[in-house]
Design a protein around this motif. Structure first.
Motif, PDB file in Angstrom:
ATOM      1  N   ALA A   1      48.992  35.515  51.595  1.00 52.41           N
ATOM      2  CA  ALA A   1      48.756  35.692  50.159  1.00 52.41           C
ATOM      3  C   ALA A   1      47.955  36.951  49.844  1.00 52.41           C
ATOM      4  N   PHE A   2      47.115  37.377  50.776  1.00 58.33           N
ATOM      5  CA  PHE A   2      46.275  38.538  50.496  1.00 58.33           C
ATOM      6  C   PHE A   2      46.945  39.860  50.851  1.00 58.33           C
ATOM      7  N   TYR A   3      48.137  39.818  51.459  1.00 58.51           N
ATOM      8  CA  TYR A   3      48.752  41.023  52.017  1.00 58.51           C
ATOM      9  C   TYR A   3      49.031  42.076  50.935  1.00 58.51           C
ATOM     10  N   GLU A   4      49.700  41.703  49.871  1.00 59.37           N
ATOM     11  CA  GLU A   4      50.033  42.674  48.828  1.00 59.37           C
ATOM     12  C   GLU A   4      48.795  43.198  48.096  1.00 59.37           C
ATOM     13  N   PRO A   5      47.816  42.335  47.699  1.00 56.39           N
ATOM     14  CA  PRO A   5      46.593  42.881  47.096  1.00 56.39           C
ATOM     15  C   PRO A   5      45.849  43.834  48.025  1.00 56.39           C
ATOM     16  N   LEU A   6      45.853  43.534  49.334  1.00 50.42           N
ATOM     17  CA  LEU A   6      45.205  44.418  50.294  1.00 50.42           C
ATOM     18  C   LEU A   6      45.902  45.769  50.333  1.00 50.42           C
ATOM     19  N   LEU A   7      47.224  45.770  50.383  1.00 51.84           N
ATOM     20  CA  LEU A   7      47.960  47.031  50.476  1.00 51.84           C
ATOM     21  C   LEU A   7      47.807  47.864  49.213  1.00 51.84           C
ATOM     22  N   GLU A   8      47.654  47.218  48.070  1.00 51.17           N
ATOM     23  CA  GLU A   8      47.405  47.969  46.840  1.00 51.17           C
ATOM     24  C   GLU A   8      46.125  48.792  46.961  1.00 51.17           C
ATOM     25  N   ILE A   9      45.094  48.175  47.530  1.00 51.82           N
ATOM     26  CA  ILE A   9      43.823  48.875  47.708  1.00 51.82           C
ATOM     27  C   ILE A   9      43.953  49.967  48.762  1.00 51.82           C
ATOM     28  N   ILE A  10      44.609  49.648  49.872  1.00 54.13           N
ATOM     29  CA  ILE A  10      44.779  50.616  50.955  1.00 54.13           C
ATOM     30  C   ILE A  10      45.578  51.825  50.481  1.00 54.13           C
ATOM     31  N   ASP A  11      46.638  51.594  49.740  1.00 55.65           N
ATOM     32  CA  ASP A  11      47.456  52.710  49.262  1.00 55.65           C
ATOM     33  C   ASP A  11      46.667  53.600  48.312  1.00 55.65           C
ATOM     34  N   TRP A  12      45.845  52.985  47.459  1.00 55.70           N
ATOM     35  CA  TRP A  12      44.983  53.791  46.588  1.00 55.70           C
ATOM     36  C   TRP A  12      43.994  54.600  47.414  1.00 55.70           C
ATOM     37  N   ALA A  13      43.358  53.936  48.386  1.00 58.18           N
ATOM     38  CA  ALA A  13      42.340  54.610  49.196  1.00 58.18           C
ATOM     39  C   ALA A  13      42.940  55.752  50.009  1.00 58.18           C
ATOM     40  N   SER A  14      44.181  55.596  50.439  1.00 60.46           N
ATOM     41  CA  SER A  14      44.814  56.631  51.248  1.00 60.46           C
ATOM     42  C   SER A  14      44.910  57.953  50.503  1.00 60.46           C
ATOM     43  N   GLU A  15      44.958  57.892  49.187  1.00 58.26           N
ATOM     44  CA  GLU A  15      45.051  59.107  48.380  1.00 58.26           C
ATOM     45  C   GLU A  15      43.713  59.559  47.821  1.00 58.26           C
ATOM     46  N   ASN A  16      42.750  58.646  47.700  1.00 53.12           N
ATOM     47  CA  ASN A  16      41.544  58.947  46.927  1.00 53.12           C
ATOM     48  C   ASN A  16      40.235  58.822  47.696  1.00 53.12           C
ATOM     49  N   VAL A  17      40.283  58.377  48.958  1.00 57.13           N
ATOM     50  CA  VAL A  17      39.070  58.170  49.755  1.00 57.13           C
ATOM     51  C   VAL A  17      39.163  59.047  51.007  1.00 57.13           C
ATOM     52  N   THR A  18      38.055  59.635  51.402  1.00 49.87           N
ATOM     53  CA  THR A  18      38.067  60.549  52.545  1.00 49.87           C
ATOM     54  C   THR A  18      38.538  59.868  53.815  1.00 49.87           C
ATOM     55  N   SER A  19      38.024  58.665  54.081  1.00 53.51           N
ATOM     56  CA  SER A  19      38.406  57.966  55.310  1.00 53.51           C
ATOM     57  C   SER A  19      38.329  56.463  55.096  1.00 53.51           C
ATOM     58  N   VAL A  20      39.303  55.745  55.666  1.00 58.88           N
ATOM     59  CA  VAL A  20      39.348  54.286  55.618  1.00 58.88           C
ATOM     60  C   VAL A  20      39.208  53.762  57.036  1.00 58.88           C
TER      61      VAL A  20
END
Length: 358
Positions: A124-143
């Motif tokens: 159930a958490f997979y899609e909400p997690l990927l939404e955050i990860i995809d945003w971070a991939s473009e807007n955060v220096t490192s994940v």
């Protein structure tokens, strides 16, 4: 790095009571020092939620004595929570929507318990997690991803599916550097231990085929630390460098309790290389006494947690601190002064470490 207690999160007060360097907002504002904003996406189950806050915040705080770090803790939908835990989240956690607007310099994503569906994508958490990860991939220096978060992201980005183990891999395993020249490993030992605790794994071979550079691995625990091909944008962890001295012992105690309550049929094994020989013997003797008491209808002897804890040794914390210090040091050097802008204008996002090498 001094942690700034900018919210009511109890982890800040708990760490200050331990003697960690925690500043009030007033103290932080008096110092003319650039700050870092680090997100902590905490997906751990209820029993481990607050201790995970402390573990990762402690590692961040041990990284540097100058830079002030704001740790922003939040979570995702799709995780079952008790009323008490949900109240803790509602009171002390921040909203991803707000952090997305304000920006983050770095992001840590924890592991999580799963419902053991055949595919992680069905959780159930997979899609909400990927939404955050995809945003971070473009807007955060490192994940930086931990354990299950690593498995989820590798499946999402590279089609690498984790494999179920025949038995749980948990314990403290010896590891070695594979790329001692990588900046994330500066100042670390060439050989050191790392705790692991999982039923599933991805392997070094799988990652190398997918183009992930593996920096730390072992014969028994296999892959521990790897990075995306650019060297820093994504850091993958499969082990648990954040673990406290007693973390595996508490997991073992929990598994013994589950066995006694009939939740699992098999007697839980001791975590590998976690206890001294004397402590391991004590654990076996305790379990024998428990089984004997059950057979005879007698009182179950209490779990000898304090005695077992006396036989523990921490052989991973120094390397864990060094890796986190290197990671946040690189973030500090690469990220723009403006919060939410991942790189300064002179840095190539596809080769962010290139400038540092020149």
């Amino acid at each position: 790095m001094p942690i700034v207690a900018h919210s009511s999160l109890p982890a800040f007060a708990a760490l200050a009571a331990e003697g960690e360097d925690v500043l009030t907002e007033a103290q932080a504002h008096r110092a003319d020092i650039r700050e870092l904003h680090v997100g902590l996406l905490n997906m751990m189950p209820d029993a481990a939620l607050q201790v995970t806050e402390q573990q990762f915040t402690r590692l961040i705080g041990a990284s540097n004595r100058i830079v002030q770090v704001y740790v922003h803790v939040f979570t995702v939908e799709g995780l079952d929570r008790s009323p008490a835990t949900q109240a803790h989240i509602d009171t002390h956690y921040e909203r991803f929507e707000d952090l997305r607007d304000e920006g983050l310099d770095a992001l840590i994503v924890t592991g999580a318990n799963v419902a053991n569906r055949p595919d992680l994508a069905d959780e159930a958490f997979y899609e909400p997690l990927l939404e955050i990860i995809d945003w971070a991939s473009e807007n955060v220096t490192s994940v930086l991803c931990s354990c299950l978060a690593t498995h989820a992201l590798l499946q999402h980005r590279h089609g690498v599916h984790r494999r179920r183990l025949l038995t749980k891999r948990w314990g403290v395993y010896e590891h070695r550097q594979l790329r001692p020249d990588h900046p994330l490993l500066h100042g670390t030992n060439t050989r050191f231990d790392v705790p692991h605790s999982r039923w599933n794994e991805v392997t070094t071979t799988q990652l190398e085929r997918a183009g992930v550079e593996v920096l730390i691995a072992s014969t028994e625990g296999d892959f521990h630390l790897g990075v995306s091909s650019d060297g820093i944008r994504t850091v993958y962890l499969q082990g648990h460098p954040e673990y406290d001295l007693v973390s595996l012992l508490k997991e073992y105690k929990r598994e013994v309790t589950r066995f006694l309550d009939g939740e699992v049929a098999a007697i839980p094994p001791l975590p590998d290389r976690c206890l001294s020989a004397d402590a391991a013997r004590l654990a076996h003797d305790h379990l024998d006494a428990v089984l004997t008491a059950r057979e005879r209808g007698g009182a179950i002897p209490p779990f000898p947690e304090e005695q077992l804890a006396a036989g523990l040794e921490n052989t991973w914390a120094d390397t864990a601190k060094a890796v986190f210090a290197n990671w946040l040091g690189l973030v500090y050097r690469l990220t723009d002064l403006e919060r939410g802008v991942p790189f300064t204008p002179d840095i190539d996002p596809d080769d962010p470490l290139g400038r540092l090498a020149r």
